[in-house]
Scaffold this motif. Structure first.
Motif, PDB file in Angstrom:
ATOM      1  N   VAL A 166       8.235 -16.132  18.394  1.00  0.00           N
ATOM      2  CA  VAL A 166       8.315 -15.460  19.689  1.00  0.00           C
ATOM      3  C   VAL A 166       9.394 -16.132  20.513  1.00  0.00           C
ATOM      4  O   VAL A 166       9.851 -17.238  20.200  1.00  0.00           O
ATOM      5  CB  VAL A 166       6.968 -15.511  20.440  1.00  0.00           C
ATOM      6  CG1 VAL A 166       5.915 -14.706  19.708  1.00  0.00           C
ATOM      7  CG2 VAL A 166       6.512 -16.943  20.637  1.00  0.00           C
ATOM      8  N   GLY A 195       8.142  -8.261  17.107  1.00  0.00           N
ATOM      9  CA  GLY A 195       9.211  -8.775  17.956  1.00  0.00           C
ATOM     10  C   GLY A 195      10.559  -8.858  17.273  1.00  0.00           C
ATOM     11  O   GLY A 195      11.580  -9.116  17.923  1.00  0.00           O
ATOM     12  N   SER A 252      16.048 -17.632  22.649  1.00  0.00           N
ATOM     13  CA  SER A 252      14.954 -16.769  23.112  1.00  0.00           C
ATOM     14  C   SER A 252      15.440 -15.361  23.426  1.00  0.00           C
ATOM     15  O   SER A 252      14.651 -14.422  23.480  1.00  0.00           O
ATOM     16  CB  SER A 252      14.304 -17.367  24.362  1.00  0.00           C
ATOM     17  OG  SER A 252      15.216 -17.362  25.443  1.00  0.00           O
ATOM     18  N   GLY A 292      12.979  -9.045  20.381  1.00  0.00           N
ATOM     19  CA  GLY A 292      12.445  -7.822  20.947  1.00  0.00           C
ATOM     20  C   GLY A 292      13.131  -6.559  20.494  1.00  0.00           C
ATOM     21  O   GLY A 292      14.190  -6.575  19.879  1.00  0.00           O
ATOM     22  N   ASP A 349      16.442 -14.070  30.330  1.00  0.00           N
ATOM     23  CA  ASP A 349      15.001 -13.779  30.320  1.00  0.00           C
ATOM     24  C   ASP A 349      14.253 -14.766  31.207  1.00  0.00           C
ATOM     25  O   ASP A 349      13.045 -14.636  31.411  1.00  0.00           O
ATOM     26  CB  ASP A 349      14.450 -13.778  28.890  1.00  0.00           C
ATOM     27  CG  ASP A 349      14.767 -15.062  28.150  1.00  0.00           C
ATOM     28  OD1 ASP A 349      15.242 -16.015  28.791  1.00  0.00           O
ATOM     29  OD2 ASP A 349      14.531 -15.109  26.924  1.00  0.00           O
ATOM     30  N   LEU A 392      13.138  -8.635  29.983  1.00  0.00           N
ATOM     31  CA  LEU A 392      12.063  -8.964  29.029  1.00  0.00           C
ATOM     32  C   LEU A 392      11.869  -7.786  28.086  1.00  0.00           C
ATOM     33  O   LEU A 392      12.046  -6.633  28.485  1.00  0.00           O
ATOM     34  CB  LEU A 392      10.748  -9.252  29.769  1.00  0.00           C
ATOM     35  CG  LEU A 392      10.748 -10.487  30.683  1.00  0.00           C
ATOM     36  CD1 LEU A 392       9.471 -10.525  31.498  1.00  0.00           C
ATOM     37  CD2 LEU A 392      10.903 -11.765  29.869  1.00  0.00           C
ATOM     38  N   GLU A 448       7.693  -6.210  23.843  1.00  0.00           N
ATOM     39  CA  GLU A 448       6.745  -7.073  23.140  1.00  0.00           C
ATOM     40  C   GLU A 448       6.229  -8.184  24.035  1.00  0.00           C
ATOM     41  O   GLU A 448       5.119  -8.693  23.845  1.00  0.00           O
ATOM     42  CB  GLU A 448       7.399  -7.681  21.893  1.00  0.00           C
ATOM     43  CG  GLU A 448       7.630  -6.702  20.754  1.00  0.00           C
ATOM     44  CD  GLU A 448       8.902  -5.903  20.916  1.00  0.00           C
ATOM     45  OE1 GLU A 448       9.563  -6.019  21.974  1.00  0.00           O
ATOM     46  OE2 GLU A 448       9.240  -5.138  19.994  1.00  0.00           O
ATOM     47  N   GLU A 449       7.091  -8.571  24.999  1.00  0.00           N
ATOM     48  CA  GLU A 449       6.655  -9.628  25.910  1.00  0.00           C
ATOM     49  C   GLU A 449       5.875  -9.063  27.094  1.00  0.00           C
ATOM     50  O   GLU A 449       5.014  -9.732  27.650  1.00  0.00           O
ATOM     51  CB  GLU A 449       7.872 -10.399  26.428  1.00  0.00           C
ATOM     52  CG  GLU A 449       8.541 -11.230  25.348  1.00  0.00           C
ATOM     53  CD  GLU A 449       9.903 -11.709  25.769  1.00  0.00           C
ATOM     54  OE1 GLU A 449      10.224 -12.875  25.517  1.00  0.00           O
ATOM     55  OE2 GLU A 449      10.665 -10.907  26.354  1.00  0.00           O
ATOM     56  N   PRO A 460       2.065  -6.882  24.891  1.00  0.00           N
ATOM     57  CA  PRO A 460       1.972  -7.248  23.455  1.00  0.00           C
ATOM     58  C   PRO A 460       1.024  -6.336  22.666  1.00  0.00           C
ATOM     59  O   PRO A 460       1.340  -5.942  21.556  1.00  0.00           O
ATOM     60  CB  PRO A 460       1.448  -8.684  23.489  1.00  0.00           C
ATOM     61  CG  PRO A 460       1.746  -9.187  24.852  1.00  0.00           C
ATOM     62  CD  PRO A 460       1.687  -8.017  25.750  1.00  0.00           C
ATOM     63  N   LEU A 485       2.134 -14.093  32.922  1.00  0.00           N
ATOM     64  CA  LEU A 485       3.486 -13.534  32.976  1.00  0.00           C
ATOM     65  C   LEU A 485       3.787 -12.979  34.364  1.00  0.00           C
ATOM     66  O   LEU A 485       4.867 -13.184  34.922  1.00  0.00           O
ATOM     67  CB  LEU A 485       3.622 -12.430  31.915  1.00  0.00           C
ATOM     68  CG  LEU A 485       4.968 -11.706  31.878  1.00  0.00           C
ATOM     69  CD1 LEU A 485       6.085 -12.665  31.481  1.00  0.00           C
ATOM     70  CD2 LEU A 485       4.916 -10.520  30.906  1.00  0.00           C
TER      71      LEU A 485
END
Lengths: 659, 309
Positions: A35, B5, B105, B109, B197, B224, B227-228, B231, B267
């Protein structure tokens, strides 16, 4: 509780429980996922921070539920079972004691019979209570017993019918006998298979006994093959009682207008009891007398006898003795006796040959002795005149017929089917006599020698009073309103007339026959006996019991009104037609005075403890354990679903921030 | 390894794939808006602090020899008998800085966050170049800051695109250090759009302070992936061992609704925290999901937020 296969269950527990716990210690094998950042997950997740293969065991509802389910499975595999009142399939016979002792009142005010009925209803509830794992309960039969057995309900699976039948059981004052009940139960259990040439097949049944254990014949009973027995005791083994065991009375020979009453009393407690006894005639008290009854000794009740001072009672009446004290059993606190009026006998005599009988009878205090010829007697019989006399005495006379009445006959055989002449009897001496019989009282028979007589054959209705070396010499017969004492030889063919015992015998027999049916002793009846009375054909007869309830009585073709067996103790009155009344005193058996309940009954050689089975019947608990497993698993599923359920996910907007 | 992801969309390999012709035509009428007034080196299309030759009057000053006589205010001379020079605000060019987070990171996605950032940077750069503004590009990660400065004119659009295509997301994020470098650069001052992000545990506020202190009008676009953001809706399930793309840290989870709800709560709080930090330092911010339509984002959202006009 016992376990059928405990080792298998323990083995499973030893293997499965550690494995389950180990699974909780071990971390899950998780699928790797890359992730962008774990930063936010770290703050949200519970099971982080562990690099070792084991984690700390934390309190978990799921773990507890799974452990419970596992232990229940182990329990089921061990097959637990409990011994006792095991309602199960098959046939059940409920034996409910309703004898006199079951009327004893407990501390809660209920009688033992009521307690037994409640227990029986509870048992039926268990049988047909329903439930997830309950069986159908099979078929159940109810038998109530005292001195006789009665099928209250034949085999049925109707719970309501069984309960209403149990509630309908009424108490009796009879003694407790179970043998007839078992015969009835086995008769109902035996099925005739018509397709197999009538071969019978018998199912084994479970007998459930509700009683205080005071059953007279229980030692003589044996369980049939396959039968099982449970015993549910009612009452208390600590109960004690004082009661009247017997009552008797007689008119003293020196004053026939007086009556003397004799009582015997029992005490089943460990302490002596001092009680007042009230005596009444036709419900009118005539005296009170105190008596001390010693305590029981070595399990035998203490006994006391008492004699009331003779009192004047020229006429008939009902004498009743009452204990003026309360105890748990009321039926034996009262005893009654019907006393007939004093009377002198009227005798008719027909004698062929030397007047030896006439000589004896003339010495008796008779109201009338009528000596007639044979033909005269025949005519009197035809005219019905013999009914006016108390006893008809004949010697070597052959009668064509014998109407109802009392007969004392010597020599020629009487026209009675029960007695049939067979051959002439040889000379003999006397061997055995029924010395307890009133006719044989004070009769020495050893010296009697008979040269010839009538050897007769007889049926079961004939009682032999004196047995000779070759043939019976004196017999007593009762039947169809006729009472007969028959001497099967002519006294002149023996040495008896020259012996002192002869006049004693004649006196005893005339008194016995003349006062038969009105003597004090014969007027005392016990619960379970029948009441019979000679009445005129066409009379309407009914019995009024002690509770005032009227019962119609049927009269047979011979004019005999019979009613019974009598159910309650107390004075019963038979009303014959519109004017005549006859009183009967019915007393409870002295056996019922023993009231201490028995915790262990001995059924043949098998001892059965109260509220426990004989070991052949069990309640299986493993189905319940499996049911509990199911319930726990459902709970576990519910808890799990609550943890992982998907609530409505709030839609995340595409944009946010300051604007 | 689960493919949750993982980028399944087609990746851009050509400049045309970063900015399509249809979108290009929509962007021609847009321009970058600065909330501050800056001074540029060359004449541009917007006001500058520098006094110059525009028609908008700014101030007076005394004449000194050598000054252009055309700017003497003769009316004042007539009244006061002294020479004063009229000073006018000069219109100068605007510098648009675009800072792209190229940490690992971002490579995540569907649609991919890095691709989304490149497309958005391409679009913003095109708008700026079309409006005769100067464009400077910065790409930062833990390895340092890459830059492409001094782009002027639409003809440099292709250079811009190619530079973006050549970027490779890798390494971690050192936001503070990157901001220091960008703030001290002499590439001019103007509007700086940060595309990231913002999955940085520390230093967002400090880094932004450096940028604002350096004179930039900062605008943070936090992107973002779906998936973030959601989820469970994107198919996250089962017992998982999550591995951080930048740090390699591991987090073991069981994807249950309560856990995801807790995650979304975290989040939400985190994004609010970013927004507050931006507000405190005077920076604008907007949070977008990478599945949003680019034209809609530019024409509606960023226009609405005042970045474009």
């Amino acid at each position: 509780m016992t376990w059928v296969t405990p080792s298998a269950g323990l083995l499973l527990a030893a293997i499965a429980v550690p494995i389950l716990l180990l699974l909780y210690f071990l971390r899950l094998r998780r699928q790797p996922l890359r992730v962008a950042s774990t930063m936010l997950w770290e703050r949200a997740v519970e099971d982080l921070h562990a690099n070792s293969p084991f984690q700390r065991l934390r309190p978990s509802t799921l773990l507890i539920l799974q452990l419970i389910a596992l232990l229940l499975v182990v329990l089921a595999i061990m097959q637990p079972q409990i011994e006792g009142t095991a309602p199960s399939d098959g046939k059940h016979v409920l034996l409910i004691d309703r004898s006199g002792s079951m009327t004893a009142v407990g501390k809660d005010g209920a009688t033992r019979l009521e307690e037994a009925k409640e227990k029986a209803i509870d048992y039926v509830d268990q049988l047909y209570g329903g439930g997830l794992f309950s069986s159908s309960g099979g078929e159940t039969m109810i038998i109530a017993f005292s001195d006789y057995a009665e099928v209250i309900t034949p085999f049925t699976d109707s719970k309501q019918q069984l309960i209403s039948s149990i509630r309908s059981i009424a108490p009796t004052h009879g003694k407790s006998q179970i043998g007839e009940s078992l015969q009835l139960a086995r008769a109902y259990m035996t099925n005739i298979d018509p397709e197999n040439e009538g071969v019978s097949s018998s199912d084994s049944a479970h007998l459930e006994l509700f009683s205080d254990g005071l059953i007279v014949d229980i030692n003589k009973q044996v369980l049939a093959r396959g039968e099982t027995l449970s015993y549910q005791m009612v009452g208390s083994s600590e109960d004690t009682n004082i009661g009247i065991a017997t009552i008797d009375a007689k008119r003293p020979s020196e004053s026939v207008e007086e009556v003397q009453v004799f009582l015997s009393l029992v005490n089943t407690s460990d302490n002596s009891a001092t009680v007042d006894i009230e005596l009444s005639i036709d419900s009118i008290p005539v005296g009170v007398q105190e008596v001390i009854i010693p305590p029981q000794l070595d399990g035998l009740p203490g006994k006391a006898s008492m004699v009331f001072v003779p009192f004047l009672m020229p006429n008939s009446g009902v004498i009743q003795a009452t204990i003026l004290a309360d105890d748990i059993l009321a039926i034996d606190n009262r005893a009654a006796l019907v006393v007939p009026p004093s009377k002198e006998l009227r005798v008719i005599l027909v004698e062929d040959g030397a007047p030896i009988l006439q000589s004896v009878l003339e010495g008796m205090p008779l109201q009338e002795l009528k000596v007639v010829h044979e033909t005269t007697l025949e005519k009197m019989i035809q005219d019905g005149k013999t009914a006016e006399y108390d006893v008809v005495v004949t010697r070597d006379i052959t009668l064509e017929n014998m109407p109802r009445g009392n007969y004392f006959m010597f020599g020629s055989p009487p026209p009675v089917e029960a007695l049939q002449s067979f051959v002439s009897g040889d000379a003999q001496v006397m061997l055995v006599a029924d010395e307890e019989h009133p006719c044989m009282r004070f009769v020495r028979y050893e010296d009697i020698v008979v040269t010839e007589g009538y050897e007769v054959v007889f049926d079961g209705s004939v009682q032999v009073l004196l047995e000779g070396s070759n043939w019976p010499a004196v017999m007593n017969y009762r039947g169809s309103g006729t009472q007969l004492v028959y001497v099967s030889f002519d006294p002149m063919d023996s040495n008896w007339p020259y012996l002192r015992s002869f006049p004693f015998f004649v006196f005893n027999t005339v008194e016995y026959l003349g006062r038969s049916g009105s003597q004090f002793t014969s007027s005392v009846k016990l619960v379970g006996d029948s009441i019979s009375e000679l009445v005129q054909l066409g009379d309407v007869v009914q019995i009024i019991d002690p509770e005032g309830v009227s019962h119609p009585v049927s009269v047979d073709s011979n004019g005999v009104a019979v009613w019974g067996p009598v159910r309650l103790a107390g004075v019963h009155t038979m009303e014959i037609g519109d004017s005549k009344e006859v009183a009967y005193a019915i007393n409870a058996s002295s056996l019922e005075s023993e009231v201490a309940s028995v915790e262990t009954v001995t059924f043949g050689t098998k001892k059965v403890q109260s509220a426990k089975s004989d070991g052949a019947s069990y309640i299986q608990l493993w189905p319940w354990a499996l049911g509990a497993v199911l319930a726990v698993l459902l709970a576990e599923w519910w808890v799990y679903q609550k943890k992982v359920s998907h609530p409505l996910v709030k839609t995340w907007t595409h944009t946010g921030g300051n604007s | 390894m689960s493919n949750f992801g993982e980028t399944l969309h087609e990746r851009p390999t050509k400049v045309d794939e970063l900015l399509g012709s249809h979108l290009m035509s929509s962007l021609d009428k847009l321009d970058i808006v600065a909330r501050k007034i800056f001074s540029g080196k060359t004449q541009g299309e917007r006001r500058s602090r520098r006094r110059g030759q525009s028609v908008e009057f700014a101030d007076y000053r005394q004449y000194s020899s050598g000054d252009d006589l055309r700017f003497i205010d003769w009316n004042v001379y007539a009244r006061l008998d002294r020479l004063f020079m009229k000073i006018f605000l000069e219109e100068e060019e605007l510098t648009l800085g675009i800072a792209i987070d190229i940490s690992a990171s971002m490579e995540y996605g569907n649609p991919n966050k890095f691709d989304f950032a490149r497309r958005l940077a391409m679009a913003l750069g095109y708008i700026a170049l079309s409006s005769h503004n100067k464009v400077s590009l910065f790409a930062f990660n833990s390895n340092g800051v890459q830059r492409l400065s001094g782009l002027r004119g639409k003809k440099r659009t292709r250079d811009l695109g190619q530079w973006l295509l050549d970027l490779l997301p890798t390494g971690g994020t050192d936001f503070i250090e990157a901001c220091k470098v960008i703030s001290t650069s002499r590439q001019g001052r103007g509007v700086l759009v940060v595309l990231s992000d913002c999955l940085e545990t520390e230093g967002i506020k400090q880094g932004l302070s450096f940028l604002v202190g350096g004179g930039w009008d900062v605008f943070v676009i936090q992107s973002l992936s779906p998936e973030e953001v959601a989820p469970l809706d994107s198919g996250l399930e089962g017992d998982l061992r999550l591995e951080d793309a930048e740090t390699g840290e591991v987090c073991e989870i069981t994807a249950t609704a309560p856990l995801v709800a807790a995650y979304k709560q975290r989040l939400h709080h985190y994004c609010e925290e970013i927004r507050e930090q931006c507000t405190r330092v005077g920076a604008g911010s907007v949070r977008v999901s990478t599945d949003v339509d680019m034209e809609q984002l530019l024409v509606e959202y960023l226009r609405g937020r005042g970045l474009l006009r």
